[in-house]
Design a protein around this motif. Structure first.
Motif, short mmCIF file in Angstrom:
data_model
loop_
_atom_site.label_atom_id
_atom_site.label_comp_id
_atom_site.label_asym_id
_atom_site.label_seq_id
_atom_site.Cartn_x
_atom_site.Cartn_y
_atom_site.Cartn_z
N PRO A 142 0.81 -1.22 0.00
CA PRO A 142 0.00 0.00 0.00
C PRO A 142 0.84 1.27 0.00
O PRO A 142 1.73 1.42 0.82
CB PRO A 142 -0.80 -0.09 1.30
CG PRO A 142 -0.72 -1.51 1.73
CD PRO A 142 0.57 -2.04 1.19
N ILE A 143 0.53 2.17 -0.92
CA ILE A 143 1.16 3.50 -0.94
C ILE A 143 0.05 4.54 -0.85
O ILE A 143 0.05 5.52 -1.56
CB ILE A 143 2.06 3.69 -2.18
CG1 ILE A 143 1.31 3.39 -3.47
CG2 ILE A 143 3.31 2.83 -2.08
CD1 ILE A 143 2.09 3.76 -4.74
N LYS A 144 -0.87 4.27 0.05
CA LYS A 144 -2.03 5.14 0.25
C LYS A 144 -2.08 5.57 1.71
O LYS A 144 -1.34 5.08 2.54
CB LYS A 144 -3.31 4.38 -0.12
CG LYS A 144 -3.54 3.15 0.75
CD LYS A 144 -4.83 2.45 0.40
CE LYS A 144 -5.16 1.40 1.45
NZ LYS A 144 -6.54 1.01 1.42
N LYS A 145 -2.97 6.50 1.99
CA LYS A 145 -3.17 6.94 3.37
C LYS A 145 -3.86 5.83 4.15
O LYS A 145 -4.59 5.05 3.57
CB LYS A 145 -4.00 8.23 3.40
CG LYS A 145 -3.20 9.40 2.87
CD LYS A 145 -3.83 10.70 3.32
CE LYS A 145 -3.00 11.86 2.86
NZ LYS A 145 -2.08 12.39 3.82
N PRO A 146 -3.63 5.73 5.44
CA PRO A 146 -2.84 6.64 6.26
C PRO A 146 -1.35 6.41 6.11
O PRO A 146 -0.91 5.32 5.75
CB PRO A 146 -3.31 6.32 7.68
CG PRO A 146 -3.73 4.89 7.63
CD PRO A 146 -4.29 4.69 6.25
N ASP A 147 -0.58 7.45 6.40
CA ASP A 147 0.87 7.36 6.39
C ASP A 147 1.33 6.37 7.47
O ASP A 147 0.68 6.24 8.50
CB ASP A 147 1.51 8.72 6.68
CG ASP A 147 1.17 9.77 5.64
OD1 ASP A 147 0.57 9.41 4.59
OD2 ASP A 147 1.48 10.95 5.87
N TRP A 148 2.45 5.75 7.23
CA TRP A 148 2.98 4.76 8.17
C TRP A 148 3.18 5.34 9.57
O TRP A 148 2.92 4.69 10.57
CB TRP A 148 4.28 4.15 7.65
CG TRP A 148 5.40 5.16 7.57
CD1 TRP A 148 5.71 5.97 6.51
CD2 TRP A 148 6.32 5.51 8.61
NE1 TRP A 148 6.76 6.79 6.82
CE2 TRP A 148 7.17 6.53 8.09
CE3 TRP A 148 6.53 5.07 9.90
CZ2 TRP A 148 8.19 7.09 8.86
CZ3 TRP A 148 7.54 5.64 10.65
CH2 TRP A 148 8.37 6.63 10.13
#
Length: 140
Positions: A89-95
């Motif tokens: 996943p490269i989506k929100k929420p941020d890590w």
């Protein structure tokens, strides 16, 4: 990682990140309801599993693995790549917001204060079973 006293907790459902504090028109700061509810869920699950637990007092290490649902419109080939960890996943929420909401929720119950966390690895994956898996241990 010390094998003694490793705390493991799973939070079912879609991972959530810590939301920014909001302000009313009068300037009063408040925490958004979704953040409060998620932190409460994390606390309740921890207390149910580790009732009467004495919080860590020393250096704390943590791993946070966030597993997100695969989007419904995904092709079979792409879905399998997601489930195999080849597409992450490269989506929100941020890590960092996923780690923050969990670490804030566990203040005073898993450890005295999240300032004790000296190392945290937060990872994002796809899964058919959305959840957040947390491991916490103290280096003595």
């Amino acid at each position: 990682m010390s094998t003694c006293n490793v705390l493991i907790l799973t939070i079912p459902g879609e991972p959530m990140g810590k939301q920014r504090a909001r302000a009313t028109r009068q300037g009063h700061q408040y925490t958004p309801t979704k953040t409060v509810n998620y932190e409460t869920l994390v606390k309740q699950l921890f207390i149910e599993k580790y009732f009467g637990y004495k919080p860590f007092e020393g250096q704390v290490f943590m791993t946070v693995k966030a597993y997100f649902s695969v989007p419904k419109s995904t092709s079979k080939k792409r879905k399998q790549m997601m489930l195999d960890g080849k597409i992450r996943p490269i989506k929100k929420p941020d890590w960092d917001n996923v780690g923050k909401i969990v670490s804030d929720a566990l203040n005073m119950i898993a450890y005295l204060d999240d300032k004790q966390i000296v190392e945290c690895l937060t990872s994002k994956y796809y899964s058919n079973r959305p959840r957040v898996e947390i491991k916490i241990w103290e280096d003595e």
